[in-house]
Design an enzyme around this catalytic site. Structure first.
Site, short mmCIF file in Angstrom:
data_model
loop_
_atom_site.label_atom_id
_atom_site.label_comp_id
_atom_site.label_asym_id
_atom_site.label_seq_id
_atom_site.Cartn_x
_atom_site.Cartn_y
_atom_site.Cartn_z
CB THR A 13 -0.91 0.02 1.26
OG1 THR A 13 -1.75 -1.11 1.18
CG2 THR A 13 -1.77 1.27 1.32
CG ASP A 57 -1.72 -6.66 -2.44
OD1 ASP A 57 -2.64 -5.84 -2.46
OD2 ASP A 57 -1.52 -7.44 -1.50
CB SER A 58 2.60 -8.15 0.85
OG SER A 58 1.54 -8.15 1.75
CB SER A 59 -2.19 -10.82 -0.98
OG SER A 59 -2.58 -9.99 0.08
CG ASP A 90 -2.55 -7.54 3.39
OD1 ASP A 90 -2.85 -6.81 4.36
OD2 ASP A 90 -3.17 -7.52 2.31
CB THR A 275 -1.59 -21.79 20.89
OG1 THR A 275 -2.89 -21.35 21.30
CG2 THR A 275 -0.64 -20.61 20.94
CD GLN A 276 -7.52 -22.77 16.64
OE1 GLN A 276 -8.48 -22.11 17.03
NE2 GLN A 276 -7.67 -23.96 16.10
CB CYS A 277 -4.05 -18.19 22.06
SG CYS A 277 -5.35 -19.16 22.81
N1 ASP Z 1 -2.69 -5.41 0.51
C1 ASP Z 1 -1.58 -4.61 0.92
C2 ASP Z 1 -0.34 -5.46 0.90
O1 ASP Z 1 -0.12 -6.24 1.78
C3 ASP Z 1 -1.82 -4.03 2.27
C4 ASP Z 1 -0.69 -3.19 2.80
O2 ASP Z 1 0.25 -2.85 2.14
O3 ASP Z 1 -0.76 -2.81 3.96
O4 ASP Z 1 0.43 -5.37 -0.03
#
Ligand code: ASP
Length: 340
Positions: A13, A57-59, A90, A275-277
């Site tokens: 972002t 985008d880091s996804s 992300d 753990t999920q916590c």
């Molecule tokens: N979707 C964006 C990413 O991870 C969100 C961010 O940059 O905060 O690339």
């Protein structure tokens, strides 16, 4: 002597702009970033930069990109005093974790940062994040780098990267490090928490460039069916499975469930209990609902985050095929990722 910092732009972002037609946020060319922050030219730090040809985008992050990043750091390691990686928030915790494992004997700061709002927007959090991250990456005391590990700097706080988790999708304060103290806080001064910092290594940097991606997560929930458990544990080529359990490492005691896990371990799959916590640790044997897991050979992930667990498994399997060595690695604190 001015410190030298290399800025590595991967996307996220912080460097995005709204598309004129669709309004969707898309990565833009890196040169716009320096246009947006003329303050970068005023630093008492010698800044250089490299940008990924195609910012992402880091996804869309992939192990192959992590290898590229580690190579950029390796190539420039002796040329600069520190690194700042601009990265989407992300998956930033995954990247910070994996880099901590890939960069053995690190003796310089590698600071990841990004923002929740693009740098060109009036209320952006990106400017402060970037400027302070650069300052930390160039900070020295008695000629030595203060930070000698992979960190995330976000919203006035510096965290050990492999202890972080993105817990908030809209607050500027997006990260937490529930099981390890903050390494520094930025106010009028940057206050370092010296006792929490990793001690720099005097050995030569060793970069590990092989990652094994065949890892799975089996996240438990009440009512999970045998079909789902069997499918995940029998995924072709999977070598390591993170069992995301309840509370302090607890799981169903039903016979079929324990048998499935036991069968996978007997086949050579490493099962790591995480753990999920968000905070606290796995303590196998504390409750009856985790004793059986311990007996059948599930490894305790202790207080590791899921992000660090996945990337640690990728790293360990990339380095070795020996089950015992990998299990030993999982029980060992390699880069400050677990409390032992
Ligand atoms: N979707 C964006 C990413 O991870 C969100 C961010 O940059 O905060 O690339």
């Amino acid at each position: 002597m001015k410190s030298k910092v290399l800025l590595i732009y991967t996307g996220g972002t912080i460097g995005m702009m709204a598309d004129a037609k669709s309004g969707q946020l898309k990565p833009f060319d890196f040169k716009h970033l320096t246009e947006q922050i003329p303050e970068l030219n005023k630093f008492d730090i010698e800044l250089s930069s490299v940008s990924f040809e195609k910012p992402i985008d880091s996804s869309d992050m992939q192990p192959s990109v992590w290898v590229e990043l580690a190579k950029v750091i390796e190539r420039n390691y002796n040329k600069v005093d520190g690194f700042v990686i601009l990265h989407g928030s992300d998956t930033m915790s995954f990247t910070a974790s994996v880099l901590s494992f890939m960069l053995e004997n690190l003796n310089k700061p590698v600071i990841l940062t990004g923002s929740q709002l693009p740098i060109g927007t009036i209320r952006t959090d990106g400017k402060e994040n970037l400027i302070t991250a650069i300052e930390i990456a160039g900070a020295k005391e008695k000629g030595k780098a203060i930070i000698t590990e992979v960190c995330i700097y976000f919203e006035y706080k510096l965290y050990r990267g492999n202890r972080t988790h993105k817990f908030n999708a809209e607050h500027f304060n997006a990260f937490q490090s529930a099981n390890y103290p903050v390494l520094a806080e930025a106010g009028v001064y940057i206050k370092y928490n010296y006792s929490a910092l990793r001690k720099g290594d005097t050995k030569k940097l060793k970069t590990h460039l092989v990652l094994h991606p065949e890892i799975a997560i089996l996240k438990l929930f009440p009512g999970i069916t045998k079909k789902v458990v069997t499918a995940i544990l029998n995924t072709k080529d999977v070598k390591g499975v993170i069992l995301e359990t309840f509370g302090s490492g607890n799981a169903s005691t039903e016979g079929w469930f324990i048998n499935e896990i036991k069968g996978a371990i007997e086949k050579g799959i490493i099962v790591l209990n995480v753990t999920q916590c968000n905070a606290g640790a796995v303590v196998q044997g504390k409750y009856a609902t985790s004793s059986e897991l311990k007996k059948i050979g599930v490894i305790s992930g202790n207080d590791i985050t899921t992000e660090a667990a996945i990337t640690k498994l990728m790293f360990l399997f990339g380095n070795s095929n020996n089950t015992k060595a990998i299990e030993k690695g999982l029980r060992t604190d390699l880069r400050g990722e677990i409390t032992v």
